[in-house]
Design a protein around this motif. Structure first.
Motif, PDB file in Angstrom:
ATOM      1  N   ALA A  55       0.818  -1.215   0.000  1.00  0.00           N
ATOM      2  CA  ALA A  55       0.000   0.000   0.000  1.00  0.00           C
ATOM      3  C   ALA A  55       0.853   1.266   0.000  1.00  0.00           C
ATOM      4  O   ALA A  55       0.439   2.302  -0.531  1.00  0.00           O
ATOM      5  CB  ALA A  55      -0.930   0.000   1.211  1.00  0.00           C
ATOM      6  N   ALA A  56       2.045   1.198   0.599  1.00  0.00           N
ATOM      7  CA  ALA A  56       2.913   2.372   0.672  1.00  0.00           C
ATOM      8  C   ALA A  56       3.675   2.630  -0.616  1.00  0.00           C
ATOM      9  O   ALA A  56       4.177   3.733  -0.838  1.00  0.00           O
ATOM     10  CB  ALA A  56       3.905   2.198   1.816  1.00  0.00           C
ATOM     11  N   ASP A  57       3.757   1.631  -1.478  1.00  0.00           N
ATOM     12  CA  ASP A  57       4.543   1.756  -2.704  1.00  0.00           C
ATOM     13  C   ASP A  57       3.837   2.632  -3.723  1.00  0.00           C
ATOM     14  O   ASP A  57       2.760   2.303  -4.207  1.00  0.00           O
ATOM     15  CB  ASP A  57       4.804   0.372  -3.306  1.00  0.00           C
ATOM     16  N   GLY A  58       4.463   3.767  -4.029  1.00  0.00           N
ATOM     17  CA  GLY A  58       3.940   4.647  -5.062  1.00  0.00           C
ATOM     18  C   GLY A  58       4.841   4.706  -6.275  1.00  0.00           C
ATOM     19  O   GLY A  58       4.651   5.537  -7.160  1.00  0.00           O
ATOM     20  N   GLY A  59       5.853   3.829  -6.302  1.00  0.00           N
ATOM     21  CA  GLY A  59       6.760   3.789  -7.446  1.00  0.00           C
ATOM     22  C   GLY A  59       8.152   4.310  -7.158  1.00  0.00           C
ATOM     23  O   GLY A  59       9.058   4.153  -7.987  1.00  0.00           O
ATOM     24  N   ASP A  60       8.342   4.943  -5.989  1.00  0.00           N
ATOM     25  CA  ASP A  60       9.646   5.523  -5.669  1.00  0.00           C
ATOM     26  C   ASP A  60      10.332   4.838  -4.499  1.00  0.00           C
ATOM     27  O   ASP A  60      11.325   5.344  -3.981  1.00  0.00           O
ATOM     28  CB  ASP A  60       9.496   7.016  -5.363  1.00  0.00           C
ATOM     29  N   GLY A  61       9.823   3.689  -4.100  1.00  0.00           N
ATOM     30  CA  GLY A  61      10.454   2.938  -3.022  1.00  0.00           C
ATOM     31  C   GLY A  61       9.739   3.088  -1.699  1.00  0.00           C
ATOM     32  O   GLY A  61       8.901   3.980  -1.516  1.00  0.00           O
ATOM     33  N   VAL A  62      10.087   2.208  -0.764  1.00  0.00           N
ATOM     34  CA  VAL A  62       9.446   2.184   0.552  1.00  0.00           C
ATOM     35  C   VAL A  62      10.516   2.029   1.624  1.00  0.00           C
ATOM     36  O   VAL A  62      11.424   1.208   1.491  1.00  0.00           O
ATOM     37  CB  VAL A  62       8.441   1.016   0.663  1.00  0.00           C
ATOM     38  N   ALA A  63      10.400   2.820   2.679  1.00  0.00           N
ATOM     39  CA  ALA A  63      11.260   2.681   3.847  1.00  0.00           C
ATOM     40  C   ALA A  63      10.430   2.102   4.980  1.00  0.00           C
ATOM     41  O   ALA A  63       9.316   2.559   5.237  1.00  0.00           O
ATOM     42  CB  ALA A  63      11.843   4.028   4.257  1.00  0.00           C
ATOM     43  N   VAL A  90      12.878  -1.679  -1.353  1.00  0.00           N
ATOM     44  CA  VAL A  90      12.402  -1.516   0.017  1.00  0.00           C
ATOM     45  C   VAL A  90      13.613  -1.539   0.940  1.00  0.00           C
ATOM     46  O   VAL A  90      14.468  -2.405   0.816  1.00  0.00           O
ATOM     47  CB  VAL A  90      11.432  -2.641   0.429  1.00  0.00           C
ATOM     48  N   ARG A  91      13.685  -0.589   1.862  1.00  0.00           N
ATOM     49  CA  ARG A  91      14.769  -0.556   2.835  1.00  0.00           C
ATOM     50  C   ARG A  91      14.183  -0.745   4.232  1.00  0.00           C
ATOM     51  O   ARG A  91      13.228  -0.050   4.605  1.00  0.00           O
ATOM     52  CB  ARG A  91      15.505   0.782   2.790  1.00  0.00           C
TER      53      ARG A  91
END
Length: 217
Positions: A55-63, A90-91
């Motif tokens: 759900a957090a992924d908008g195309g620019d990565g997720v922390a 993802v980090r």
């Protein structure tokens, strides 16, 4: 769409509260809570973490930030087993959940990339500052901090957002004004005389904006 953030906690209330806190300062960032176990009790849930990352992924990565070691381990395991991970990656960050999460959210709000967001969570410079123009000395100004509560979380977040809008490198008391954790660590109180310096193409405008913010009650 910008970098998304996921807060992983053993408590659903803690994770949800941190999302609410970060949203006050970074309203445009995808912020997801993954707290509690599958039944809503104390613990962690791989399913909840994976759903939050998606759900957090908008195309620019997720922390992803976690509160305790097992939360970090759960998040790392989920990332390793993702069949279709976010394209930008993802980090999983072992950083203070509240301070690091808010700092990361501010960097994401400013449009920084995943690397810079992760550095911000660690209290490092969110991005490289603009170089001084033609080797000129920085513009400097001393102002008196007027907020009765000092440079606490919200005005410090306002400062970071303000500075991020200019092509300039700004320091407050010699500290990088783009680092929320560094600014908070100054512990500035009402009445403090604050030295502000700026270099770069927008140095004068940035200096004026920061001075106005610090002098505002």
């Amino acid at each position: 769409m910008g970098v998304g953030l996921v807060f992983v906690s053993h408590s659903a209330l803690i994770a949800e509260g941190l999302v609410q806190l970060a949203a006050q300062m970074a309203p445009d960032v995808r912020l997801l809570a993954a707290g509690g176990d599958d039944d809503g009790g104390i613990g962690t849930s791989a399913t909840r973490v994976e759903e939050a990352i998606r759900a957090a992924d908008g195309g620019d990565g997720v922390a992803v930030l976690g509160d305790l070691g097992s939360a970090i381990l759960t998040a790392e395991t989920v990332v390793e087993l993702l069949d279709d991970p976010p394209a930008a990656g993802v980090r999983v960050l072992d950083r203070p959940l509240a301070e690091g999460g808010v700092a990361a959210a501010l960097a994401a709000q400013a449009g920084d990339g995943l690397d810079a967001v992760c550095r911000a969570a660690a209290g490092e410079r969110a991005d490289e500052p603009a170089p001084a123009a033609d080797g000129l000395s920085p513009l400097e100004r001393e102002v008196v901090l007027e907020d009765p509560d000092g440079l606490h979380a919200r005005p410090a977040a306002d400062l970071v957002r303000t500075v991020s809008g200019f092509d300039a490198a700004v320091t407050v008391q010699g500290t990088d004004a783009r680092s929320l954790l560094a600014v908070l660590a100054l512990g500035l109180r009402q009445g403090a005389r604050v030295r502000v310096a700026a270099t770069g193409p927008d140095a004068d405008a940035a200096l004026q904006a920061v001075a106005a913010l610090l002098e505002r009650r």
